[in-house]
Enzyme design. Structure first.
Site, PDB file in Angstrom:
ATOM      1  N   CYS A 116       0.901  -1.160   0.000  1.00 41.95           N
ATOM      2  CA  CYS A 116       0.000   0.000   0.000  1.00 41.95           C
ATOM      3  C   CYS A 116       0.935   1.205   0.000  1.00 41.95           C
ATOM      4  O   CYS A 116       2.139   1.058  -0.101  1.00 41.95           O
ATOM      5  CB  CYS A 116      -0.929  -0.025   1.210  1.00 41.95           C
ATOM      6  SG  CYS A 116      -0.086   0.350   2.729  1.00 41.95           S
ATOM      7  N   PRO A 122       2.255  -7.150   5.667  1.00 42.33           N
ATOM      8  CA  PRO A 122       2.228  -8.612   5.576  1.00 42.33           C
ATOM      9  C   PRO A 122       0.913  -9.207   6.079  1.00 42.33           C
ATOM     10  O   PRO A 122       0.142  -8.535   6.777  1.00 42.33           O
ATOM     11  CB  PRO A 122       3.386  -9.029   6.482  1.00 42.33           C
ATOM     12  CG  PRO A 122       3.609  -7.885   7.391  1.00 42.33           C
ATOM     13  CD  PRO A 122       3.217  -6.650   6.637  1.00 42.33           C
ATOM     14  N   VAL A 123       0.665 -10.434   5.689  1.00 37.94           N
ATOM     15  CA  VAL A 123      -0.527 -11.167   6.153  1.00 37.94           C
ATOM     16  C   VAL A 123      -0.127 -12.502   6.775  1.00 37.94           C
ATOM     17  O   VAL A 123      -0.952 -13.412   6.881  1.00 37.94           O
ATOM     18  CB  VAL A 123      -1.532 -11.391   4.999  1.00 37.94           C
ATOM     19  CG1 VAL A 123      -2.197 -10.088   4.613  1.00 37.94           C
ATOM     20  CG2 VAL A 123      -0.880 -12.078   3.806  1.00 37.94           C
ATOM     21  N   LEU A 125       0.346 -13.354   9.798  1.00 35.56           N
ATOM     22  CA  LEU A 125      -0.418 -13.747  11.007  1.00 35.56           C
ATOM     23  C   LEU A 125      -1.776 -14.343  10.619  1.00 35.56           C
ATOM     24  O   LEU A 125      -2.281 -15.259  11.282  1.00 35.56           O
ATOM     25  CB  LEU A 125      -0.610 -12.542  11.926  1.00 35.56           C
ATOM     26  CG  LEU A 125       0.692 -11.906  12.458  1.00 35.56           C
ATOM     27  CD1 LEU A 125       0.375 -10.666  13.298  1.00 35.56           C
ATOM     28  CD2 LEU A 125       1.503 -12.899  13.266  1.00 35.56           C
ATOM     29  N   ASP A 304      -4.105   5.617  12.982  1.00 36.13           N
ATOM     30  CA  ASP A 304      -4.945   6.254  11.949  1.00 36.13           C
ATOM     31  C   ASP A 304      -5.224   7.719  12.253  1.00 36.13           C
ATOM     32  O   ASP A 304      -5.855   8.399  11.453  1.00 36.13           O
ATOM     33  CB  ASP A 304      -6.280   5.506  11.802  1.00 36.13           C
ATOM     34  CG  ASP A 304      -6.066   4.123  11.231  1.00 36.13           C
ATOM     35  OD1 ASP A 304      -7.003   3.307  11.290  1.00 36.13           O
ATOM     36  OD2 ASP A 304      -4.957   3.837  10.744  1.00 36.13           O
TER      37      ASP A 304
HETATM   38  C1  EPZ Z   1      -6.412  -2.248  10.507  1.00 33.66           C
HETATM   39  O1  EPZ Z   1      -5.532  -2.681   9.497  1.00 33.66           O
HETATM   40  C2  EPZ Z   1      -7.107  -1.011   9.958  1.00 33.66           C
HETATM   41  N1  EPZ Z   1      -7.830  -1.374   8.737  1.00 33.66           N
HETATM   42  C3  EPZ Z   1      -6.068   0.065   9.641  1.00 33.66           C
HETATM   43  O2  EPZ Z   1      -6.793   1.233   9.260  1.00 33.66           O
HETATM   44  C4  EPZ Z   1      -5.282   0.394  10.905  1.00 33.66           C
HETATM   45  O3  EPZ Z   1      -4.261   1.299  10.582  1.00 33.66           O
HETATM   46  C5  EPZ Z   1      -4.666  -0.893  11.475  1.00 33.66           C
HETATM   47  O4  EPZ Z   1      -5.693  -1.875  11.707  1.00 33.66           O
HETATM   48  C6  EPZ Z   1      -3.946  -0.653  12.802  1.00 33.66           C
HETATM   49  O5  EPZ Z   1      -4.855  -0.128  13.730  1.00 33.66           O
HETATM   50  C7  EPZ Z   1      -8.993  -2.057   8.854  1.00 33.66           C
HETATM   51  O6  EPZ Z   1      -9.450  -2.368   9.936  1.00 33.66           O
HETATM   52  C8  EPZ Z   1      -9.684  -2.389   7.562  1.00 33.66           C
HETATM   53  P1  EPZ Z   1      -2.979  -4.735  11.736  1.00 33.66           P
HETATM   54  P2  EPZ Z   1      -4.802  -4.135   9.632  1.00 33.66           P
HETATM   55  O7  EPZ Z   1      -3.045  -6.145  11.267  1.00 33.66           O
HETATM   56  O8  EPZ Z   1      -5.729  -5.107  10.259  1.00 33.66           O
HETATM   57  C9  EPZ Z   1       1.520  -6.025  11.322  1.00 33.66           C
HETATM   58  C10 EPZ Z   1      -7.407   3.021   7.879  1.00 33.66           C
HETATM   59  O9  EPZ Z   1      -6.808   4.094   7.669  1.00 33.66           O
HETATM   60  N2  EPZ Z   1       1.009  -7.278  10.755  1.00 33.66           N
HETATM   61  O10 EPZ Z   1      -3.590  -4.389  13.058  1.00 33.66           O
HETATM   62  O11 EPZ Z   1      -4.235  -4.464   8.301  1.00 33.66           O
HETATM   63  C11 EPZ Z   1       1.287  -4.823  10.421  1.00 33.66           C
HETATM   64  O12 EPZ Z   1       2.314  -4.725   9.447  1.00 33.66           O
HETATM   65  C12 EPZ Z   1      -6.640   1.726   7.907  1.00 33.66           C
HETATM   66  O13 EPZ Z   1      -8.621   2.930   8.121  1.00 33.66           O
HETATM   67  C13 EPZ Z   1       1.894  -8.312  10.501  1.00 33.66           C
HETATM   68  O14 EPZ Z   1       3.090  -8.189  10.723  1.00 33.66           O
HETATM   69  O15 EPZ Z   1      -3.620  -3.780  10.635  1.00 33.66           O
HETATM   70  C14 EPZ Z   1       1.310  -3.684  11.397  1.00 33.66           C
HETATM   71  O16 EPZ Z   1       2.651  -3.333  11.677  1.00 33.66           O
HETATM   72  C15 EPZ Z   1      -5.196   1.921   7.510  1.00 33.66           C
HETATM   73  N3  EPZ Z   1       1.418  -9.476   9.976  1.00 33.66           N
HETATM   74  C16 EPZ Z   1       0.684  -4.295  12.665  1.00 33.66           C
HETATM   75  O17 EPZ Z   1       0.776  -5.720  12.488  1.00 33.66           O
HETATM   76  C17 EPZ Z   1       0.082  -9.651   9.709  1.00 33.66           C
HETATM   77  O18 EPZ Z   1      -0.303 -10.756   9.254  1.00 33.66           O
HETATM   78  C18 EPZ Z   1      -0.768  -3.933  12.882  1.00 33.66           C
HETATM   79  O19 EPZ Z   1      -1.451  -4.243  11.689  1.00 33.66           O
HETATM   80  C19 EPZ Z   1      -0.801  -8.590   9.974  1.00 33.66           C
HETATM   81  C20 EPZ Z   1      -0.323  -7.411  10.501  1.00 33.66           C
END
Ligand code: EPZ
Length: 420
Positions: A116, A122-123, A125, A304
């Site tokens: 992005c 990453p996904v 987890l 955010d």
């Molecule tokens: C959610 O994204 C939100 N999006 C994001 O909002 C928000 O910034 C983010 O949570 C953190 O609060 C939605 O809910 C649709 P994470 P998500 O998994 O679930 C790492 C907006 O502006 N990670 O909580 O993708 C990741 O890289 C958006 O509305 C892994 O390493 O975020 C990050 O450093 C932008 N491996 C941390 O975890 C994974 O498999 C938190 O990410 C998944 C995540």
């Protein structure tokens, strides 16, 4: 293409009504894949991301419609279990269909989300969670392919608190055989809302809103209705607008308890805050005091809101330190804010913001959703006419933002633009 044209310097005052939470809708919608029937989800926001998820659900065979705030989803026709790259690349949250498709149909083929605007997201987890529940997962030409006759409950502990992975694993575990315990689960209100919805559908979940969520799998779930929670980031964005350009703004139909970390930081910056059951009123400070923040998982200061906070601090009377601990390179808004006269220096995951007396209008470009919000906030107070290009980023997560801002007295127009 459209751009926003903003004549800065108008004082904002009045009421603004907050829409439903984007990041809850994007989880509630795929959760309906777990049961057949017609679901009605009230307080659904009319956003680009919600229509992208609707398109994805319809690709799977569901029927989705939005009438005002009432969304209707009919999942009786679901007959396809593949989320194509063309849709997933538009929105990372598309990966939320992985868990429910795997749990209900035993098969899911979901495109890897790709990057992005800021860094890799990453996904791993999500994938590890499905594997722990007994799925066989392979990666093939950019797709995640997951299979499982029946998922089995498991103990899953996330090294990193992840909103998406917590939601995906919850949606898979509710139909697994036996108990699942999720450690280091996300506490975000959007995940609590997802859990409440799943319980309405017959799921057995304990510990929502804590870092340990326990799920006792059931054989099947049933349809249910739900009312979405308010969008805490939209509410926070308008409160920062009030602190920067207010007067006095009442942010209505919000949930003050979802933004307590932001409210205390706004008070530290000198704003006067009063809260009611479902509204927050902010009175702008005469001068904005510098306040350091460090983003953190809920209930900490939300990542955010980081870009919006930098916009506010660029008008403070001193220096502040903004530390981004969730996404280390989420600073694409800074070069554009510099064009508006802000004084921000980024070193690794820290931005040092030196407040300036005036911001100067300029033409700036949105790079992502929350970056766009920070540019619009800066444009509201910059002297002159600011143009913010690529407003489609804003439309992903803010419903009719220019109408809501005009309702508060801002001079902002959405104008056709052939500039990309
Ligand atoms: C959610 O994204 C939100 N999006 C994001 O909002 C928000 O910034 C983010 O949570 C953190 O609060 C939605 O809910 C649709 P994470 P998500 O998994 O679930 C790492 C907006 O502006 N990670 O909580 O993708 C990741 O890289 C958006 O509305 C892994 O390493 O975020 C990050 O450093 C932008 N491996 C941390 O975890 C994974 O498999 C938190 O990410 C998944 C995540």
């Amino acid at each position: 293409m459209y751009k926003f044209v903003i004549n800065g310097g108008k004082r904002l005052s009045g009421n603004v009504v907050i829409s439903g939470a984007k990041n809850a809708s994007l989880a509630l919608m795929p959760a309906t894949l777990l049961a057949p029937g017609t679901f009605r989800i009230d307080n659904t926001p009319d956003l680009r991301d919600v229509s992208t998820m609707s398109q994805l659900m319809e690709t799977l065979g569901a029927r989705v419609s939005l009438n005002g705030k009432l969304q209707t989803i009919d999942t009786r026709g679901v007959n396809n279990f593949e989320a194509p790259y063309e849709l997933v690349k538009k929105m990372r949250a598309s990966i939320y269909v992985l868990g429910p498709l795997l749990a209900r149909y035993g098969y899911a083929k979901v495109s890897m989300p790709g990057g992005c605007a800021w860094g890799p997201r990453p996904v791993n987890l999500h994938i590890e969670g499905m594997e722990k529940l007994g799925a066989e997962v392979t990666l093939d030409s950019g797709y995640i392919i997951a299979r499982a006759k029946r998922l089995n409950g498991a103990r899953i502990n996330f090294d990193v608190s992840s909103v998406g992975a917590t939601g995906n694993v919850m949606m898979a575990a509710v139909l697994a055989k036996g108990m699942t315990v999720i450690g280091n689960a996300a506490l975000e209100p959007e995940i609590v809302a997802l859990g409440e919805f799943l319980k309405r559908m017959g799921a057995r979940i304990d510990g929502l809103g804590t870092s340990t969520v326990t799920i006792e799998g059931v054989d099947e779930l049933h349809r249910s209705d739900f009312k979405n929670i308010p969008d805490r980031i939209e509410a926070g964005t308008f409160l920062v607008a009030g602190a920067m350009a207010g007067g006095k703004i009442k942010v209505a139909d919000c949930e003050p308890s979802h933004i307590s970390s932001l409210l205390s930081k706004l008070e530290e910056a000198g704003a006067k805050i009063s809260t009611d059951k479902d509204s927050v009123t902010i009175e702008a400070p005469d001068k904005i005091l510098p306040v350091d923040i460090s983003t953190a998982p809920y209930p900490g200061f939300p990542t955010d809101m980081q870009a919006q906070w930098i916009a506010l601090m660029s008008r403070s009377v001193g220096s502040s330190v903004i530390t981004e601990t969730i996404y280390f390179d989420r600073f694409k808004h800074v070069p554009e804010l510099l064009r508006l006269g802000a004084d921000v220096e980024v070193k690794e995951n820290v931005a040092i913001v030196k407040g300036v007396r005036f911001l100067k209008a300029a033409k700036v470009m949105s790079t992502d959703l929350r970056a766009s919000a920070s540019l619009i906030l800066a444009g509201l107070v910059a002297e002159g006419t600011t143009e913010v290009l690529r407003v489609y980023h804003m439309d992903r997560g803010y419903e009719r933002i220019e109408e809501k801002l005009r309702g508060l007295g801002a001079d902002i127009e959405r104008v056709q633009s052939d500039e990309f």
